[in-house]
Design a protein around this motif. Structure first.
Motif, mmCIF file in Angstrom:
data_model
loop_
_atom_site.group_PDB
_atom_site.id
_atom_site.type_symbol
_atom_site.label_atom_id
_atom_site.label_comp_id
_atom_site.label_asym_id
_atom_site.label_seq_id
_atom_site.Cartn_x
_atom_site.Cartn_y
_atom_site.Cartn_z
ATOM 1 N N ILE A 258 -4.602 -10.440 -30.275
ATOM 2 C CA ILE A 258 -5.646 -11.972 -29.597
ATOM 3 C C ILE A 258 -5.133 -12.632 -29.970
ATOM 4 O O ILE A 258 -3.843 -12.736 -30.851
ATOM 5 C CB ILE A 258 -6.825 -11.367 -30.437
ATOM 6 N N ASP A 259 -5.145 -14.101 -29.011
ATOM 7 C CA ASP A 259 -4.241 -15.080 -28.473
ATOM 8 C C ASP A 259 -5.827 -15.683 -29.337
ATOM 9 O O ASP A 259 -6.947 -16.061 -29.143
ATOM 10 C CB ASP A 259 -3.978 -15.824 -27.271
ATOM 11 N N TRP A 260 -5.439 -16.630 -30.617
ATOM 12 C CA TRP A 260 -6.709 -17.176 -30.534
ATOM 13 C C TRP A 260 -6.431 -19.104 -30.425
ATOM 14 O O TRP A 260 -5.005 -19.789 -31.054
ATOM 15 C CB TRP A 260 -6.471 -16.834 -32.960
ATOM 16 N N GLN A 261 -7.825 -19.859 -30.126
ATOM 17 C CA GLN A 261 -7.836 -21.248 -29.837
ATOM 18 C C GLN A 261 -9.458 -21.452 -30.402
ATOM 19 O O GLN A 261 -9.527 -21.823 -30.037
ATOM 20 C CB GLN A 261 -7.870 -20.913 -28.000
ATOM 21 N N PRO A 262 -8.427 -22.332 -31.767
ATOM 22 C CA PRO A 262 -8.797 -22.746 -32.785
ATOM 23 C C PRO A 262 -9.267 -24.376 -32.472
ATOM 24 O O PRO A 262 -8.973 -24.698 -31.161
ATOM 25 C CB PRO A 262 -8.236 -23.012 -33.817
ATOM 26 N N THR A 263 -10.203 -24.621 -32.667
ATOM 27 C CA THR A 263 -11.407 -25.922 -31.760
ATOM 28 C C THR A 263 -11.971 -26.422 -33.153
ATOM 29 O O THR A 263 -12.563 -26.087 -33.830
ATOM 30 C CB THR A 263 -11.752 -26.000 -30.638
ATOM 31 N N ASP A 264 -12.082 -27.488 -33.068
ATOM 32 C CA ASP A 264 -13.527 -28.905 -34.104
ATOM 33 C C ASP A 264 -13.619 -29.732 -33.381
ATOM 34 O O ASP A 264 -12.811 -30.324 -32.591
ATOM 35 C CB ASP A 264 -12.518 -28.957 -35.078
ATOM 36 N N ARG A 265 -15.171 -30.044 -32.991
ATOM 37 C CA ARG A 265 -14.783 -31.912 -33.184
ATOM 38 C C ARG A 265 -14.148 -33.218 -33.521
ATOM 39 O O ARG A 265 -14.126 -34.222 -32.800
ATOM 40 C CB ARG A 265 -16.179 -31.675 -33.333
ATOM 41 N N ASP A 266 -13.707 -32.907 -34.809
ATOM 42 C CA ASP A 266 -13.662 -33.380 -35.545
ATOM 43 C C ASP A 266 -11.808 -33.603 -35.812
ATOM 44 O O ASP A 266 -11.940 -32.666 -35.608
ATOM 45 C CB ASP A 266 -14.113 -33.370 -37.252
ATOM 46 N N ALA A 267 -11.658 -34.483 -35.468
ATOM 47 C CA ALA A 267 -10.210 -35.537 -35.076
ATOM 48 C C ALA A 267 -9.078 -34.676 -36.498
ATOM 49 O O ALA A 267 -8.030 -34.369 -36.197
ATOM 50 C CB ALA A 267 -10.246 -36.474 -34.658
ATOM 51 N N GLN A 268 -9.975 -34.695 -37.189
ATOM 52 C CA GLN A 268 -9.293 -35.270 -38.465
ATOM 53 C C GLN A 268 -9.366 -33.383 -39.004
ATOM 54 O O GLN A 268 -7.942 -33.354 -39.432
ATOM 55 C CB GLN A 268 -9.691 -36.022 -39.466
ATOM 56 N N SER A 269 -9.744 -32.608 -38.467
ATOM 57 C CA SER A 269 -9.725 -31.207 -39.028
ATOM 58 C C SER A 269 -8.441 -30.541 -38.163
ATOM 59 O O SER A 269 -8.545 -29.791 -38.179
ATOM 60 C CB SER A 269 -11.563 -30.904 -38.311
ATOM 61 N N LEU A 270 -8.248 -31.471 -36.585
ATOM 62 C CA LEU A 270 -7.081 -30.927 -36.066
ATOM 63 C C LEU A 270 -6.317 -30.173 -36.255
ATOM 64 O O LEU A 270 -5.125 -29.499 -36.600
ATOM 65 C CB LEU A 270 -6.981 -31.755 -34.843
ATOM 66 N N GLY A 271 -5.843 -31.451 -37.558
ATOM 67 C CA GLY A 271 -4.343 -31.924 -38.310
ATOM 68 C C GLY A 271 -4.571 -30.057 -38.989
ATOM 69 O O GLY A 271 -3.606 -29.556 -39.552
#
Ligand SMILES: C[S@@+](CC[C@H](N)C(=O)[O-])C[C@H]1O[C@@H](n2cnc3c(N)ncnc32)[C@H](O)[C@@H]1O
Length: 197
Positions: free
Chosen positions: A49-62
Motif C-alpha cells: 500500500i502507498d499511503w497518501q495522508p491529508t488534512d484540512r489543517d495546514a499546520q497538521s501537514l508538517g
C-alpha cells in the motif's frame, strides 16, 4: 511531534480491519490524518500500500510529514491539504480510503463531502473505511459517548456523534456506497467499512 493518545489504543484493532479489507496493492487516501500517527504506524504493516495522508489543517501537514519521516516508511507520500467538504480534491483516484475520527468533529457538510469525494475517486467495490464513535438507531451506545457528545457540542453546535443507522447509512447509500462490515473497537468506537457500488 504531536501525539494523540487514543491512537495507541485504536491503531492495532483498526489495522486488523485494514489488513482484511484493503487490496493487496494500491493507493490508500487517508482523510483527516491529524498527527500522522496512524499512517506512520500502519503503512509499514501494509507492504503493498502507498499511503497518501491529508488534512484540512495546514499546520497538521508538517506534523504528518514528521511522523512519516520518523517511521522510515518510504511508501507514505508527502501530506496534502484536503478539505473533505470541498468539491475539488487534490487526488482524483485511489484504491481505498480511510478516515478516522473526523465526521463527528466537523460540520455535517464534511461527511457529505467525504462520501461525495469517495464516490468520485473510488472504483466499484473499493472500500471506504470510517472509524469513530456512532449512535445506533438514534441512541448513544455508552455514557462515555454521551459525555463526548456534550463536549463536542460545547466546541461547536454543528459537531456531534453521528447516527450510523439514520444519518450515515442513508448518506452512504445516496452517495453510492453499501455497508460492508461493522467492527467493534475499543472505547465504544466502530470501524465501518463501506463499499463503492
Ligand atoms: C480528532 S482529529 C483526528 C485525527 C486522526 N485521524 C486521528 O484519529 O488521530 C480530527 C481531524 O479532522 C481534521 N478535519 C476537520 N475537518 C476536516 C475537513 N473538512 N476535511 C479534512 N479534515 C478535517 C482536523 O484538522 C483534524 O486533524
Amino acid at each position: 511531534m504531536r501525539h494523540a493518545p487514543a491512537t495507541l489504543r485504536n491503531r492495532d484493532p483498526i489495522l486488523d480491519v485494514l489488513k482484511r479489507v484493503l487490496p493487496e496493492k494500491g493507493l490508500l487516501l487517508e482523510i483527516a490524518s491529524g498527527t500522522g500517527e496512524h499512517a506512520a504506524y500502519m503503512a509499514p504493516h501494509l507492504p503493498g500500500i502507498d499511503w497518501q495522508p491529508t488534512d484540512r489543517d495546514a499546520q497538521s501537514l508538517g506534523d504528518i510529514d514528521d511522523a512519516a519521516r520518523a517511521s522510515g516508511c518510504a511508501r507514505i507520500r508527502p501530506a496534502l491539504a484536503l478539505d473533505a467538504a470541498a468539491r475539488e480534491w487534490p487526488v482524483d483516484r485511489a484504491d481505498a480510503m480511510f478516515c478516522c475520527n473526523m465526521i463527528h468533529i466537523a460540520p455535517w457538510q464534511a461527511a457529505e463531502g467525504l462520501f461525495a469525494g469517495a464516490a468520485r475517486i473510488l472504483a466499484r467495490g473499493a472500500p471506504l473505511i470510517l472509524y469513530g464513535p456512532y449512535r445506533r438507531n438514534g441512541a448513544q451506545t455508552a455514557p462515555t459517548n454521551e459525555a463526548f457528545e456534550g463536549w463536542l457540542k460545547g466546541q461547536d453546535s454543528r459537531f456531534g456523534v453521528r447516527c450510523l443507522d439514520t444519518e450515515v447509512k442513508p448518506l452512504a447509500e445516496r452517495s453510492g456506497f453499501a455497508l460492508g462490515e461493522i467492527a467493534q473497537m475499543p472505547a465504544n468506537n466502530l470501524t465501518v467499512v463501506w463499499r463503492r457500488v
